[in-house]
Design an enzyme around this catalytic site. Structure first.
Site, PDB file in Angstrom:
ATOM      1  N   LYS A  20       0.830  -1.215   0.000  1.00 29.91           N
ATOM      2  CA  LYS A  20       0.000   0.000   0.000  1.00 29.91           C
ATOM      3  C   LYS A  20       0.860   1.259   0.000  1.00 29.91           C
ATOM      4  O   LYS A  20       0.575   2.202  -0.724  1.00 29.91           O
ATOM      5  CB  LYS A  20      -0.922   0.031   1.225  1.00 29.91           C
ATOM      6  N   ARG A  95      -9.628   1.190   9.301  1.00 36.05           N
ATOM      7  CA  ARG A  95      -9.119  -0.133   9.635  1.00 36.05           C
ATOM      8  C   ARG A  95     -10.120  -0.981  10.392  1.00 36.05           C
ATOM      9  O   ARG A  95      -9.848  -2.121  10.709  1.00 36.05           O
ATOM     10  CB  ARG A  95      -7.885   0.030  10.496  1.00 36.05           C
ATOM     11  N   ARG A 134      12.027  -6.863   5.291  1.00 34.62           N
ATOM     12  CA  ARG A 134      11.887  -5.433   5.073  1.00 34.62           C
ATOM     13  C   ARG A 134      12.770  -4.674   6.060  1.00 34.62           C
ATOM     14  O   ARG A 134      12.895  -5.069   7.214  1.00 34.62           O
ATOM     15  CB  ARG A 134      10.403  -5.106   5.324  1.00 34.62           C
ATOM     16  N   ARG A 166      11.717  -2.694  11.056  1.00 32.94           N
ATOM     17  CA  ARG A 166      10.703  -1.937  11.795  1.00 32.94           C
ATOM     18  C   ARG A 166      10.311  -2.778  13.009  1.00 32.94           C
ATOM     19  O   ARG A 166      10.209  -3.987  12.901  1.00 32.94           O
ATOM     20  CB  ARG A 166       9.487  -1.734  10.879  1.00 32.94           C
ATOM     21  N   ARG A 177      -0.511  -8.685  13.463  1.00 28.07           N
ATOM     22  CA  ARG A 177      -1.067  -7.630  12.589  1.00 28.07           C
ATOM     23  C   ARG A 177      -1.967  -8.241  11.522  1.00 28.07           C
ATOM     24  O   ARG A 177      -3.009  -7.683  11.176  1.00 28.07           O
ATOM     25  CB  ARG A 177       0.074  -6.830  11.934  1.00 28.07           C
TER      26      ARG A 177
HETATM   27  P1  AMP Z   1       0.808   0.650   9.015  1.00 24.44           P
HETATM   28  O1  AMP Z   1       2.034   1.419   8.691  1.00 24.44           O
HETATM   29  O2  AMP Z   1      -0.415   1.139   8.282  1.00 24.44           O
HETATM   30  O3  AMP Z   1       0.998  -0.840   8.898  1.00 24.44           O
HETATM   31  O4  AMP Z   1       0.486   0.924  10.566  1.00 24.44           O
HETATM   32  C1  AMP Z   1       1.395   0.570  11.581  1.00 24.44           C
HETATM   33  C2  AMP Z   1       0.675   0.549  12.924  1.00 24.44           C
HETATM   34  O5  AMP Z   1       0.130   1.841  13.227  1.00 24.44           O
HETATM   35  C3  AMP Z   1      -0.525  -0.393  13.003  1.00 24.44           C
HETATM   36  O6  AMP Z   1      -0.161  -1.735  13.275  1.00 24.44           O
HETATM   37  C4  AMP Z   1      -1.330   0.246  14.130  1.00 24.44           C
HETATM   38  O7  AMP Z   1      -0.773  -0.050  15.388  1.00 24.44           O
HETATM   39  C5  AMP Z   1      -1.137   1.733  13.877  1.00 24.44           C
HETATM   40  N1  AMP Z   1      -2.172   2.262  12.964  1.00 24.44           N
HETATM   41  C6  AMP Z   1      -2.009   2.747  11.700  1.00 24.44           C
HETATM   42  N2  AMP Z   1      -3.171   3.131  11.159  1.00 24.44           N
HETATM   43  C7  AMP Z   1      -4.113   2.887  12.114  1.00 24.44           C
HETATM   44  C8  AMP Z   1      -5.523   3.030  12.158  1.00 24.44           C
HETATM   45  N3  AMP Z   1      -6.215   3.504  11.118  1.00 24.44           N
HETATM   46  N4  AMP Z   1      -6.157   2.666  13.307  1.00 24.44           N
HETATM   47  C9  AMP Z   1      -5.492   2.192  14.367  1.00 24.44           C
HETATM   48  N5  AMP Z   1      -4.168   1.999  14.392  1.00 24.44           N
HETATM   49  C10 AMP Z   1      -3.471   2.339  13.270  1.00 24.44           C
END
Ligand code: AMP
Length: 224
Positions: A20, A95, A134, A166, A177
Site C-alpha cells: 500500500k 481499519r 523489510r 521496523r 497484525r
Molecule cells: P501501518 O504502517 O499502516 O501498517 O500501521 C502501523 C501501525 O500503526 C498499526 O499496526 C497500528 O498499530 C497503527 N495504525 C495505523 N493506522 C491505524 C488506524 N487507522 N487505526 C489504528 N491503528 C493504526
C-alpha cells in the site's frame, strides 16, 4: 472509464505488507494528490516523542490498533489541510467498522466523497515472507527490501541513516497484525463492495504492474 473527478479521494485497502505504501506513493505522484499514511503519521509522533507518540508506541509494537478517537482527530485534521482539497490517497485508514463510519462523516463534513476503494490482494504466506525481509530508516521512515540492498548493514538512500527492521515487522508481530487485519479490516471490503466502490487488484505482480492495474481501476485523472 470516462468519468473525471473534481476531487479524487481514494482508500487503499490490503493486508500489512501488501504494498500500500509503495503504491500510494506512486499514485500520489501520478495524480498529484497527497499520500496520507496513518501508520507513518503515528510513527512520526513516536520518533518525535510526543504525548500521542508515547501512548501509541506500545500498542504499535504489539501490532494492535491505536484507539479510534485518536485516529479520527488525526484524519480530520490532515484531510482538512489545503493540500488535500483536490483529493487524497488514504493508506491504513479506515481499519475497522467504527473508522469506516467516521471516514464517511469526515468526508461529508468536508463536502467530499470516496471515488474508489482499491484493494491490493496478497496471500498471508507471501505477507510474512515480505515483511520479515523489510528494513526501514529510523530517521525518515523510508522502506527497503533486504534482497535489494547491497549489504545487510545498508544505509538509507534518502538520508544516509543505518537501516533497521521496523519494530512491528518481527514475525510474531506480523502474525498479530495479520490477525487484526482479518478480524477487523477485511470486513470493510464487503461494505465497500456493496456500495460499488471496490476494485480488487492482484498485489502479487511487480510493483509497476500493480500501479498500472490501480490506475486502470481509477480511470480518468483529476481534471480541475
Ligand atoms: P501501518 O504502517 O499502516 O501498517 O500501521 C502501523 C501501525 O500503526 C498499526 O499496526 C497500528 O498499530 C497503527 N495504525 C495505523 N493506522 C491505524 C488506524 N487507522 N487505526 C489504528 N491503528 C493504526
Amino acid at each position: 472509464m470516462t468519468a473525471s473527478y473534481r476531487s479524487l479521494n481514494l482508500v487503499l485497502l490490503g493486508p500489512p505488507g501488501s504494498g500500500k505504501g509503495t503504491q500510494a506513493a506512486a499514485l500520489a505522484e501520478r495524480y498529484d494528490i497527497p499520500h496520507v499514511s496513518t501508520g507513518e503519521i503515528l510513527r512520526d509522533e513516536v520518533r518525535r516523542g510526543s504525548d500521542l507518540g508515547e501512548r501509541a508506541r506500545a500498542i504499535m509494537e504489539r501490532g494492535d490498533l491505536v484507539p479510534d478517537e485518536v485516529l479520527a482527530g488525526i484524519v480530520l485534521h490532515r484531510l482538512d489541510r489545503e493540500d488535500c482539497a483536490r483529493g487524497v490517497i488514504l493508506d491504513g485508514y479506515p481499519r475497522n467498522e467504527a473508522q469506516y463510519g467516521v471516514l464517511d462523516d469526515i468526508l461529508a463534513e468536508l463536502g467530499r466523497s470516496l471515488e474508489r476503494v482499491l484493494m491490493i490482494c496478497v496471500r498471508d504466506d507471501e505477507i510474512v515472507r515480505r515483511l520479515s525481509g523489510r528494513r526501514s530508516c529510523p530517521e525518515c521512515g523510508r522502506v527497503f527490501r533486504v534482497d535489494e540492498l547491497p549489504t545487510a548493514e545498508a544505509q538509507c538512500a534518502g538520508c544516509g541513516a543505518t537501516l533497521v527492521p521496523r519494530d512491528d515487522d518481527r514475525e510474531a508481530v506480523v502474525r498479530e497484525r495479520l490477525q487484526v487485519y482479518h478480524d477487523k479490516t477485511a470486513p470493510l471490503v464487503e461494505l465497500y463492495r456493496r456500495r460499488g466502490l471496490l476494485v480488487e487488484v492482484n498485489g502479487e505482480q511487480s510493483p509497476g504492474e500493480v500501479t498500472e492495474a490501480l490506475m486502470q481501476a481509477i480511470g480518468t485523472p483529476v481534471t480541475v
